[in-house]
Design an enzyme around this catalytic site. Structure first.
Site, PDB file in Angstrom:
ATOM      1  N   ARG A  93       1.531  -9.869   8.691  1.00  0.00           N
ATOM      2  CA  ARG A  93       1.669  -9.615   9.930  1.00  0.00           C
ATOM      3  C   ARG A  93       0.585 -10.682  10.709  1.00  0.00           C
ATOM      4  NH1 ARG A  93       4.678  -5.069  10.146  1.00  0.00           N
ATOM      5  NH2 ARG A  93       4.010  -3.337   8.628  1.00  0.00           N
TER       6      ARG A  93
ATOM      7  N   ASP B 101      -0.178  -1.091  12.967  1.00  0.00           N
ATOM      8  CA  ASP B 101       0.432  -2.316  12.575  1.00  0.00           C
ATOM      9  C   ASP B 101       0.800  -3.234  13.624  1.00  0.00           C
ATOM     10  OD1 ASP B 101       0.326  -1.373   9.900  1.00  0.00           O
ATOM     11  OD2 ASP B 101       2.563  -0.614   9.983  1.00  0.00           O
TER      12      ASP B 101
ATOM     13  N   LYS C  44      -6.571  -3.418   5.718  1.00  0.00           N
ATOM     14  CA  LYS C  44      -5.286  -3.790   5.635  1.00  0.00           C
ATOM     15  C   LYS C  44      -4.936  -4.921   4.689  1.00  0.00           C
ATOM     16  CE  LYS C  44      -3.748  -0.417   7.935  1.00  0.00           C
ATOM     17  NZ  LYS C  44      -2.804   0.671   7.361  1.00  0.00           N
TER      18      LYS C  44
ATOM     19  N   GLY D  87       0.885  -1.193  -0.153  1.00  0.00           N
ATOM     20  CA  GLY D  87       0.113  -0.195  -0.059  1.00  0.00           C
ATOM     21  C   GLY D  87       0.737   1.207  -0.118  1.00  0.00           C
TER      22      GLY D  87
HETATM   23  C1  S3P Z   1       2.697   3.241   6.682  1.00  0.00           C
HETATM   24  C2  S3P Z   1       1.222   3.911   7.194  1.00  0.00           C
HETATM   25  C3  S3P Z   1       0.339   2.889   7.624  1.00  0.00           C
HETATM   26  C4  S3P Z   1       0.746   1.403   7.956  1.00  0.00           C
HETATM   27  C5  S3P Z   1       1.484   0.978   6.851  1.00  0.00           C
HETATM   28  C6  S3P Z   1       2.754   1.712   6.581  1.00  0.00           C
HETATM   29  C7  S3P Z   1       3.284   4.114   5.889  1.00  0.00           C
HETATM   30  O1  S3P Z   1      -0.916   2.841   7.057  1.00  0.00           O
HETATM   31  O2  S3P Z   1      -0.328   0.743   8.212  1.00  0.00           O
HETATM   32  O3  S3P Z   1       1.917  -0.379   7.146  1.00  0.00           O
HETATM   33  O4  S3P Z   1       4.710   3.618   5.581  1.00  0.00           O
HETATM   34  O5  S3P Z   1       3.182   5.206   5.851  1.00  0.00           O
HETATM   35  P1  S3P Z   1      -1.701   3.812   6.685  1.00  0.00           P
HETATM   36  O6  S3P Z   1      -1.210   5.092   6.287  1.00  0.00           O
HETATM   37  O7  S3P Z   1      -2.982   3.525   5.773  1.00  0.00           O
HETATM   38  O8  S3P Z   1      -2.449   4.137   8.192  1.00  0.00           O
END
Ligand code: S3P
Length: 428
Positions: A387, A314, A341, A94
């Site tokens: 995870r 996380d 997620k 993501g």
């Molecule tokens: C992350 C932000 C978080 C986290 C992801 C990594 C990042 O997601 O859950 O594993 O590196 O900016 P969200 O921004 O969607 O909360």
């Protein structure tokens, strides 16, 4: 499909380092690609997610040479990426998809960003909306899902209040803002991880930071840097949790990132009675790091709710996995975000913990796992989510009898040597 036998263990002890931080590695790579000159990044994360970011940048014409954990990136300069005629495959990541969208929105060519089955189910509207307001044109499947086609354009800065507490969305807007005309201001209700802000400053950008607001003037030039990435706290937490499951354990993890926007999970564990000690603090490139030592102890458990759950999003899975080992159990609320997620983490956790004999109540925005429950070995299915696999492995360490974990290789998404380290540090 491969399976791994998870044997119960007696203790986890000794000292180790965890791989470089995934979030910071993505950001250093992206900013190095936009900078002028050649950056060197040491202790770059070996995570599959970060490999995807590097591969996408290479597709966009960036020269990258990697040797083990050291990555050299020849900056293409501001808006200097070249169009890729092939799709940019973010895989399971993501962060790759959303942060890259911010960068591509400011490049005047068309790109297609895609991902694996899991990423194709995750919402992208949250980055599309602000980036369109800045001047990009983006089409996505059903307006929200990958693949998305980004027609970049000269952007203008915006004032943006984050509707969801998300460091990925904040970072996408800031990266677009860096390449835009005028000033971009981002306001967040809960302070999320600030690696992008710290990294921007490290690469020479000027930004103003208030309690909840970041103000960035566009069209600033970045200078290449020599950087080193601290260990990933979100990975370390799985090993720390293992020490809490196994009585008689004593573990030290060296050089772990301790950025205060990431350490809410340590406060929760300490509040539940986990004996931890931090030593050897250093600050590199604005990022705090240090050694964490932990001893096993009985945990009280309790309720985790409120806006600060976003700061440990996380780590909530492993906290849930500790539930059966606590006195009062663990209840997690206000964490609806867990459902979008890499998997629906509330459902997948509930299913697997129940298979091991845990008593779990599921809510739309979280779950409650009863305490003082003896778990037993079971067939576990992490639904391809790294995870979930590691949370299952931690819960299984203190269970009676072996468990069988489906698709253990999925841990490579963030922590490729997780099982090796666990084998090295545990005694049976
Ligand atoms: C992350 C932000 C978080 C986290 C992801 C990594 C990042 O997601 O859950 O594993 O590196 O900016 P969200 O921004 O969607 O909360």
């Amino acid at each position: 499909m491969a399976r791994r036998i998870l044997y119960p263990a007696r203790t986890i002890s000794g000292a180790a380092s965890v791989p470089g931080d995934k979030s910071i590695s993505h950001r250093y790579a992206l900013l190095a690609a936009l900078a002028e000159g050649t950056s060197q990044i040491r202790n770059f994360s070996p995570a599959e997610d970060c490999r995807r970011t590097l591969a996408c940048l290479q597709r966009l014409g960036v020269r990258i040479v990697q040797q083990d954990a050291t990555v050299n990136i020849v900056g293409a300069g501001p808006a200097g990426l070249r169009p890729s005629w092939r799709r940019l495959d973010a895989g399971n990541s993501g962060t790759t998809a959303r942060l890259l969208a911010g960068v591509l929105a400011a490049h005047s060519f068309v790109s297609v960003v895609d991902g694996d089955r899991s990423l194709r189910r995750r919402p992208m509207r949250r980055v599309i909306e602000p980036l369109e307001r800045m001047g990009a044109r983006i089409t996505a499947r059903e307006g929200d899902f990958l693949p998305m086609e980004i027609a970049g354009a000269p952007l203008r800065g915006i004032d943006y209040e984050l509707p969801v507490p998300s460091a990925q969305v904040k970072s996408a807007v800031l990266l677009a803002g860096l390449l835009a005309d005028g000033i971009t201001t981002v306001t967040e209700t809960v302070r999320t991880r600030d690696h992008t802000e710290l990294a921007l400053a490290e690469f020479g950008a000027e930004l103003e930071r208030g309690e909840r607001t970041i103000r960035l003037l566009g069209r600033q030039r970045l200078q290449a840097r020599q950087l080193s990435v601290p260990g990933d706290l979100s990975s370390a937490v799985f090993l720390l949790a293992a020490a809490l499951v196994l009585p008689g354990s004593s573990l030290t993890l060296h050089g772990v990132g301790l950025n205060p926007t990431r350490t809410a999970v340590l406060d929760v564990l300490a509040g539940m009675g986990a004996p931890m000690r931090i030593s050897g603090l250093t600050v590199q490139h604005g990022e705090l790091a240090g050694d964490i030592s932990i001893e096993s102890a009985g945990l009280s458990g309790g309720k985790i709710a409120g806006p600060h759950v976003a700061q440990m999003i996380d780590e909530l899975p492993v906290l849930a996995a500790l539930g059966p080992y606590t006195e009062q159990g663990i209840e997690i609320r206000d964490a609806r975000e867990l459902r979008v997620k890499e998997s629906d983490r509330i459902a997948v956790l509930a299913e697997n913990l129940r298979r091991m004999g845990a008593r779990v109540e599921e809510f739309p925005d979280g779950l409650r796992v009863d305490g003082r429950t003896r778990l037993h070995g079971a067939e576990l299915d992490p639904a391809g989510d790294h995870r979930m696999a590691m949370a299952c492995a931690v819960a299984a360490l203190g269970a009676e009898g072996e468990s069988r974990l489906r698709d253990p290789g999925c841990v490579a998404v963030s922590f490729p040597n997780f099982f090796e380290l666990l084998d090295q540090l545990t005694t049976r």
